[in-house]
Design a protein around this motif. Structure first.
Motif, PDB file in Angstrom:
ATOM      1  N   PRO A 243       3.346 -91.627  17.958  1.00  9.00           N
ATOM      2  CA  PRO A 243       3.216 -91.825  19.407  1.00  9.00           C
ATOM      3  C   PRO A 243       4.490 -91.409  20.139  1.00  9.00           C
ATOM      4  CG  PRO A 243       2.451 -93.760  18.209  1.00  9.00           C
ATOM      5  CD  PRO A 243       3.124 -92.878  17.204  1.00  9.00           C
ATOM      6  N   THR A 244       4.323 -90.882  21.326  1.00  7.76           N
ATOM      7  CA  THR A 244       5.468 -90.466  22.141  1.00  7.76           C
ATOM      8  C   THR A 244       5.636 -91.346  23.382  1.00  7.76           C
ATOM      9  OG1 THR A 244       4.093 -88.868  23.326  1.00  7.76           O
ATOM     10  CG2 THR A 244       5.304 -88.067  21.384  1.00  7.76           C
ATOM     11  N   SER A 245       4.776 -92.340  23.533  1.00  9.35           N
ATOM     12  CA  SER A 245       4.892 -93.232  24.686  1.00  9.35           C
ATOM     13  C   SER A 245       6.069 -94.184  24.487  1.00  9.35           C
ATOM     14  CB  SER A 245       3.601 -94.025  24.884  1.00  9.35           C
ATOM     15  OG  SER A 245       3.312 -94.804  23.731  1.00  9.35           O
ATOM     16  N   ARG A 246       6.726 -94.501  25.578  1.00  9.23           N
ATOM     17  CA  ARG A 246       7.881 -95.393  25.546  1.00  9.23           C
ATOM     18  C   ARG A 246       7.524 -96.722  26.199  1.00  9.23           C
ATOM     19  NH1 ARG A 246      13.209 -92.218  27.392  1.00  9.23           N
ATOM     20  NH2 ARG A 246      14.099 -94.110  26.471  1.00  9.23           N
ATOM     21  N   THR A 247       8.108 -97.803  25.683  1.00 16.83           N
ATOM     22  CA  THR A 247       7.862 -99.139  26.199  1.00 16.83           C
ATOM     23  C   THR A 247       8.967 -99.536  27.171  1.00 16.83           C
ATOM     24  OG1 THR A 247       6.753 -99.802  24.148  1.00 16.83           O
ATOM     25  CG2 THR A 247       7.552-101.563  25.582  1.00 16.83           C
ATOM     26  N   GLU A 248       8.569-100.019  28.325  1.00 19.14           N
ATOM     27  CA  GLU A 248       9.559-100.496  29.281  1.00 19.14           C
ATOM     28  C   GLU A 248      10.037-101.878  28.870  1.00 19.14           C
ATOM     29  OE1 GLU A 248       9.621-100.070  33.926  1.00 19.14           O
ATOM     30  OE2 GLU A 248       8.594-101.958  33.431  1.00 19.14           O
ATOM     31  N   SER A 249      11.346-102.080  28.884  1.00 21.38           N
ATOM     32  CA  SER A 249      11.911-103.371  28.522  1.00 21.38           C
ATOM     33  C   SER A 249      11.877-104.315  29.720  1.00 21.38           C
ATOM     34  CB  SER A 249      13.356-103.194  28.054  1.00 21.38           C
ATOM     35  OG  SER A 249      14.213-102.965  29.169  1.00 21.38           O
ATOM     36  N   SER A 250      12.313-105.531  29.503  1.00 29.00           N
ATOM     37  CA  SER A 250      12.460-106.489  30.598  1.00 29.00           C
ATOM     38  C   SER A 250      13.868-106.451  31.177  1.00 29.00           C
ATOM     39  CB  SER A 250      12.146-107.904  30.091  1.00 29.00           C
ATOM     40  OG  SER A 250      13.147-108.326  29.163  1.00 29.00           O
ATOM     41  N   ILE A 251      14.674-105.515  30.727  1.00 22.89           N
ATOM     42  CA  ILE A 251      16.102-105.494  31.067  1.00 22.89           C
ATOM     43  C   ILE A 251      16.344-104.585  32.274  1.00 22.89           C
ATOM     44  CG2 ILE A 251      18.402-105.047  30.180  1.00 22.89           C
ATOM     45  CD1 ILE A 251      17.226-105.329  27.352  1.00 22.89           C
ATOM     46  N   PRO A 252      16.787-105.137  33.406  1.00 22.47           N
ATOM     47  CA  PRO A 252      17.026-104.306  34.594  1.00 22.47           C
ATOM     48  C   PRO A 252      18.156-103.300  34.373  1.00 22.47           C
ATOM     49  CG  PRO A 252      16.887-106.636  35.173  1.00 22.47           C
ATOM     50  CD  PRO A 252      17.001-106.561  33.680  1.00 22.47           C
ATOM     51  N   ARG A 253      17.897-102.086  34.786  1.00 22.96           N
ATOM     52  CA  ARG A 253      18.908-101.043  34.735  1.00 22.96           C
ATOM     53  C   ARG A 253      19.621-100.912  36.085  1.00 22.96           C
ATOM     54  NH1 ARG A 253      17.706 -95.083  32.213  1.00 22.96           N
ATOM     55  NH2 ARG A 253      19.754 -94.155  32.551  1.00 22.96           N
ATOM     56  N   ASP A 254      18.867-101.112  37.139  1.00 24.14           N
ATOM     57  CA  ASP A 254      19.374-101.154  38.512  1.00 24.14           C
ATOM     58  C   ASP A 254      18.350-101.954  39.309  1.00 24.14           C
ATOM     59  OD1 ASP A 254      17.259 -99.335  39.340  1.00 24.14           O
ATOM     60  OD2 ASP A 254      18.457 -97.717  38.496  1.00 24.14           O
ATOM     61  N   PRO A 255      18.515-102.089  40.629  1.00 25.32           N
ATOM     62  CA  PRO A 255      17.579-102.942  41.381  1.00 25.32           C
ATOM     63  C   PRO A 255      16.112-102.540  41.289  1.00 25.32           C
ATOM     64  CG  PRO A 255      19.538-102.500  42.683  1.00 25.32           C
ATOM     65  CD  PRO A 255      19.639-101.629  41.470  1.00 25.32           C
ATOM     66  N   SER A 256      15.824-101.296  40.958  1.00 27.89           N
ATOM     67  CA  SER A 256      14.433-100.837  41.006  1.00 27.89           C
ATOM     68  C   SER A 256      13.859-100.369  39.673  1.00 27.89           C
ATOM     69  CB  SER A 256      14.301 -99.694  42.020  1.00 27.89           C
ATOM     70  OG  SER A 256      15.142 -98.605  41.662  1.00 27.89           O
ATOM     71  N   THR A 257      14.665-100.225  38.640  1.00 26.80           N
ATOM     72  CA  THR A 257      14.163 -99.723  37.358  1.00 26.80           C
ATOM     73  C   THR A 257      14.650-100.584  36.202  1.00 26.80           C
ATOM     74  OG1 THR A 257      16.049 -98.224  37.043  1.00 26.80           O
ATOM     75  CG2 THR A 257      14.122 -97.350  38.213  1.00 26.80           C
ATOM     76  N   LYS A 258      13.958-100.438  35.075  1.00 27.30           N
ATOM     77  CA  LYS A 258      14.340-101.148  33.855  1.00 27.30           C
ATOM     78  C   LYS A 258      14.565-100.139  32.736  1.00 27.30           C
ATOM     79  CE  LYS A 258      11.818-105.348  35.096  1.00 27.30           C
ATOM     80  NZ  LYS A 258      10.736-106.288  34.726  1.00 27.30           N
ATOM     81  N   TRP A 259      15.324-100.550  31.747  1.00 22.27           N
ATOM     82  CA  TRP A 259      15.575 -99.681  30.602  1.00 22.27           C
ATOM     83  C   TRP A 259      14.280 -99.477  29.811  1.00 22.27           C
ATOM     84  CZ3 TRP A 259      20.088 -97.174  29.571  1.00 22.27           C
ATOM     85  CH2 TRP A 259      21.224 -97.590  30.267  1.00 22.27           C
ATOM     86  N   GLU A 260      14.159 -98.299  29.205  1.00 24.49           N
ATOM     87  CA  GLU A 260      13.024 -97.997  28.345  1.00 24.49           C
ATOM     88  C   GLU A 260      13.488 -97.856  26.905  1.00 24.49           C
ATOM     89  OE1 GLU A 260      11.228 -94.435  29.920  1.00 24.49           O
ATOM     90  OE2 GLU A 260       9.678 -95.620  30.922  1.00 24.49           O
ATOM     91  N   TYR A 261      12.649 -98.320  25.994  1.00 27.09           N
ATOM     92  CA  TYR A 261      12.946 -98.177  24.576  1.00 27.09           C
ATOM     93  C   TYR A 261      12.477 -96.803  24.084  1.00 27.09           C
ATOM     94  CZ  TYR A 261      13.835-103.190  24.528  1.00 27.09           C
ATOM     95  OH  TYR A 261      14.341-104.432  24.772  1.00 27.09           O
ATOM     96  N   PRO A 262      13.088 -96.290  23.019  1.00 30.30           N
ATOM     97  CA  PRO A 262      12.645 -94.995  22.489  1.00 30.30           C
ATOM     98  C   PRO A 262      11.241 -95.088  21.919  1.00 30.30           C
ATOM     99  CG  PRO A 262      14.235 -96.010  21.012  1.00 30.30           C
ATOM    100  CD  PRO A 262      14.233 -96.837  22.256  1.00 30.30           C
ATOM    101  N   SER A 263      10.527 -93.998  22.008  1.00 30.33           N
ATOM    102  CA  SER A 263       9.185 -93.935  21.419  1.00 30.33           C
ATOM    103  C   SER A 263       9.310 -93.870  19.897  1.00 30.33           C
ATOM    104  CB  SER A 263       8.453 -92.694  21.919  1.00 30.33           C
ATOM    105  OG  SER A 263       9.064 -91.514  21.393  1.00 30.33           O
ATOM    106  N   PRO A 264       8.221 -94.142  19.160  1.00 28.99           N
ATOM    107  CA  PRO A 264       8.273 -93.973  17.705  1.00 28.99           C
ATOM    108  C   PRO A 264       8.705 -92.566  17.296  1.00 28.99           C
ATOM    109  CG  PRO A 264       6.359 -95.266  18.288  1.00 28.99           C
ATOM    110  CD  PRO A 264       6.957 -94.789  19.585  1.00 28.99           C
ATOM    111  N   GLN A 265       8.278 -91.537  18.050  1.00 28.96           N
ATOM    112  CA  GLN A 265       8.689 -90.175  17.714  1.00 28.96           C
ATOM    113  C   GLN A 265      10.194 -89.996  17.898  1.00 28.96           C
ATOM    114  OE1 GLN A 265       6.763 -87.287  16.488  1.00 28.96           O
ATOM    115  NE2 GLN A 265       8.927 -87.041  16.007  1.00 28.96           N
ATOM    116  N   GLN A 266      10.742 -90.500  18.978  1.00 31.49           N
ATOM    117  CA  GLN A 266      12.183 -90.410  19.205  1.00 31.49           C
ATOM    118  C   GLN A 266      12.939 -91.204  18.148  1.00 31.49           C
ATOM    119  OE1 GLN A 266      11.996 -91.774  23.333  1.00 31.49           O
ATOM    120  NE2 GLN A 266      12.894 -89.831  23.980  1.00 31.49           N
TER     121      GLN A 266
END
Length: 259
Positions: free
Chosen positions: A76-99
């Motif tokens: 899979p190449t889809s990435r999961t969004e974490s619960s960890i804020p990166r800035d006021p409007s976005t959150k960090w994403e985890y690497p996909s299984p392929q990455q």
């Protein structure tokens, strides 16, 4: 899920409910670092990583979503969004299984066994970092009442023992029956931003493996604490340690028989 500890000795944190952890925790050479690369990549031929692009926020190369040359099964190449804020409007994403698998390929660990378990490994990786963030939040609530903190940047430091990890290893060498003798299998340094005050606080996270549950579920321990970079962090570490001591004394007092 078990409990995590961020104040004294790392406690057990139950992992995902699988029959066996795909990471060989009995072999230090196999778990001495997180499989996601954190250092500057070497110039390898046929490596699917863009070596020219290193993210300054996490010191990692941009991992390709293309299949590795030795890969026999699509991931899979889809990435999961974490619960960890990166800035006021976005959150960090985890690497996909392929990455994630491409990161293993970069380290020369792209075996059929790793390919088979890579999705489980990604789930464990994500779970541990979510637990680490919850421990950071607990620490932050002690000194910063607002709920808008962000993970500004982070860096993996596999193979670099923190001073506290060295102390616990020495304790394990002196009293192996009481303390763990295995080093942490990974270390991260996270820099948290407090938007209201503009402060940035560095946290040190040591990741340990622990004996599995009776049903085979993997168990991990996290030791999360603010680095001793400032007077405020030193104060919080001392306060937390003092609270632990008093809590232990109160618990022992409750167990004593009355005259």
């Amino acid at each position: 899920m078990g409990q995590t500890s961020s104040q004294s000795a790392p406690s057990r944190t139950a992992g995902l409910p699988s029959q066996a952890c795909p990471i060989d925790h009995k072999s230090p050479s196999n778990v001495s670092s997180c499989p996601v690369p954190h250092d500057a990549p070497p110039k390898l031929a046929e490596c699917p990583i863009d070596h020219e692009s290193i993210n300054s926020l996490n010191q990692m190369p941009n991992l390709s979503q293309d299949a590795a040359p030795s890969q026999s099964v699509a991931l899979p190449t889809s990435r999961t969004e974490s619960s960890i804020p990166r800035d006021p409007s976005t959150k960090w994403e985890y690497p996909s299984p392929q990455q994630f698998y491409n990161a293993l390929a970069r380290k020369g660990r792209e075996t059929p066994e790793e390919l088979e378990h890579v999705e489980t490994m990604v789930a464990i990786h994500n779970f541990l970092n979510e637990q680490a963030w919850q421990e950071v939040l607990k620490w932050e609530k002690r000194a910063y009442p607002a709920d808008d903190i962000q993970l500004a940047r982070f860096k993996g430091r596999p193979g670099e023992l923190s001073p506290k990890a060295r102390i616990w290893m020495l304790a394990g060498w002196l009293m192996p029956s009481r303390f763990n003798t295995e080093p942490p299998f990974d270390r991260h340094d996270w820099v948290v931003r407090r938007p209201t005050t503009g402060e940035e606080v560095r946290y040190v996270i040591d990741y340990y493996s622990a004996p599995p549950e009776p049903d085979g579920s993997p168990v991990f321990s996290l030791d999360v604490r603010p680095a001793l970079d400032s007077f405020g962090s030193i104060k919080e570490r001392i306060a937390a340690a003092t609270e632990d001591v008093w809590a232990g004394l109160r618990d022992n007092g409750k167990d004593r028989p009355r005259a």
